[in-house]
Design an enzyme around this catalytic site. Sequence first.
Site, PDB file in Angstrom:
ATOM      1  N   GLU A 188      10.686   4.629  -7.325  1.00  0.00           N
ATOM      2  CA  GLU A 188       9.697   5.394  -6.687  1.00  0.00           C
ATOM      3  C   GLU A 188       9.941   6.988  -7.100  1.00  0.00           C
ATOM      4  O   GLU A 188       8.556   7.736  -7.283  1.00  0.00           O
ATOM      5  CB  GLU A 188      10.258   5.540  -5.130  1.00  0.00           C
ATOM      6  CG  GLU A 188       9.965   4.217  -4.602  1.00  0.00           C
ATOM      7  CD  GLU A 188      10.311   4.090  -3.230  1.00  0.00           C
ATOM      8  OE1 GLU A 188       9.532   3.816  -2.428  1.00  0.00           O
ATOM      9  OE2 GLU A 188      11.499   4.281  -3.080  1.00  0.00           O
ATOM     10  N   TYR A 200      -9.243  23.830   9.606  1.00  0.00           N
ATOM     11  CA  TYR A 200      -8.574  22.420   9.092  1.00  0.00           C
ATOM     12  C   TYR A 200      -8.456  22.556   7.769  1.00  0.00           C
ATOM     13  O   TYR A 200      -7.527  21.730   7.062  1.00  0.00           O
ATOM     14  CB  TYR A 200      -9.394  21.185   9.680  1.00  0.00           C
ATOM     15  CG  TYR A 200     -10.871  21.316   9.297  1.00  0.00           C
ATOM     16  CD1 TYR A 200     -11.239  21.000   7.794  1.00  0.00           C
ATOM     17  CD2 TYR A 200     -11.916  21.778   9.923  1.00  0.00           C
ATOM     18  CE1 TYR A 200     -12.669  20.997   7.685  1.00  0.00           C
ATOM     19  CE2 TYR A 200     -12.941  21.615   9.777  1.00  0.00           C
ATOM     20  CZ  TYR A 200     -13.518  21.191   8.497  1.00  0.00           C
ATOM     21  OH  TYR A 200     -14.873  21.343   8.269  1.00  0.00           O
ATOM     22  N   ILE A 202      10.354   9.035   4.383  1.00  0.00           N
ATOM     23  CA  ILE A 202       9.099   9.358   4.762  1.00  0.00           C
ATOM     24  C   ILE A 202       9.316  10.287   6.241  1.00  0.00           C
ATOM     25  O   ILE A 202       8.430  11.200   6.542  1.00  0.00           O
ATOM     26  CB  ILE A 202       8.135   8.441   4.708  1.00  0.00           C
ATOM     27  CG1 ILE A 202       8.506   7.291   5.661  1.00  0.00           C
ATOM     28  CG2 ILE A 202       7.680   8.235   3.465  1.00  0.00           C
ATOM     29  CD1 ILE A 202       7.478   6.309   5.964  1.00  0.00           C
ATOM     30  N   GLU A 203      10.384   9.838   6.834  1.00  0.00           N
ATOM     31  CA  GLU A 203      10.827  10.612   8.184  1.00  0.00           C
ATOM     32  C   GLU A 203      11.006  11.981   7.912  1.00  0.00           C
ATOM     33  O   GLU A 203      10.577  12.964   8.442  1.00  0.00           O
ATOM     34  CB  GLU A 203      11.942  10.151   8.982  1.00  0.00           C
ATOM     35  CG  GLU A 203      11.472   8.614   9.559  1.00  0.00           C
ATOM     36  CD  GLU A 203      11.997   7.312   8.578  1.00  0.00           C
ATOM     37  OE1 GLU A 203      12.011   6.335   8.945  1.00  0.00           O
ATOM     38  OE2 GLU A 203      12.059   7.771   7.435  1.00  0.00           O
ATOM     39  N   LYS A 233       2.608   4.460   3.924  1.00  0.00           N
ATOM     40  CA  LYS A 233       3.341   4.066   2.509  1.00  0.00           C
ATOM     41  C   LYS A 233       2.705   2.760   2.102  1.00  0.00           C
ATOM     42  O   LYS A 233       3.211   1.669   2.153  1.00  0.00           O
ATOM     43  CB  LYS A 233       4.764   4.344   2.321  1.00  0.00           C
ATOM     44  CG  LYS A 233       5.214   4.518   1.247  1.00  0.00           C
ATOM     45  CD  LYS A 233       6.772   4.731   1.628  1.00  0.00           C
ATOM     46  CE  LYS A 233       7.538   4.426   0.017  1.00  0.00           C
ATOM     47  NZ  LYS A 233       8.954   4.854   0.134  1.00  0.00           N
TER      48      LYS A 233
END
Length: 127
Positions: free
Chosen positions: A27, A59, A78-79, A105
């Site tokens: 990764e 935005y 990812i947290e 993901k």
Amino acid sequence: MTTPFTGDRIVLNDLGFYGYHGLFGEEERLGQRFFIDLQCGVDLTAPGNNDEIGHTVSYADIYDVVKATFEAKRTKLIEALAQNIVTGLFEAFSDIDWIIIRVRKPEAPIAMVRGEAAIELHRTRPT
């Protein structure tokens, strides 16, 4: 302050990025796609009434913060990536009261034929 996670919101869905976040060496070395869905609790009464950009959070500016934060620091989880984005948005925009963020993901290193791994954080502005 409004009740968390209710009321007006700015929504950005399916924001796609290529990054090197994750636990495994592959990764970090090869990278993969990530998708982010975001809701930001913002009172939109003023821009709704006067049709002027100066009375709301753009935005496009939210996107710029998400992109910069996504690219700034590699995370294993990812947290942690999602929390970094939330922190960056709260720091950049005082009008945002709460945030719901989902980081998806689709090529997570698990044996799935279809689908994606994801996390979702619900955060209110720290007091």
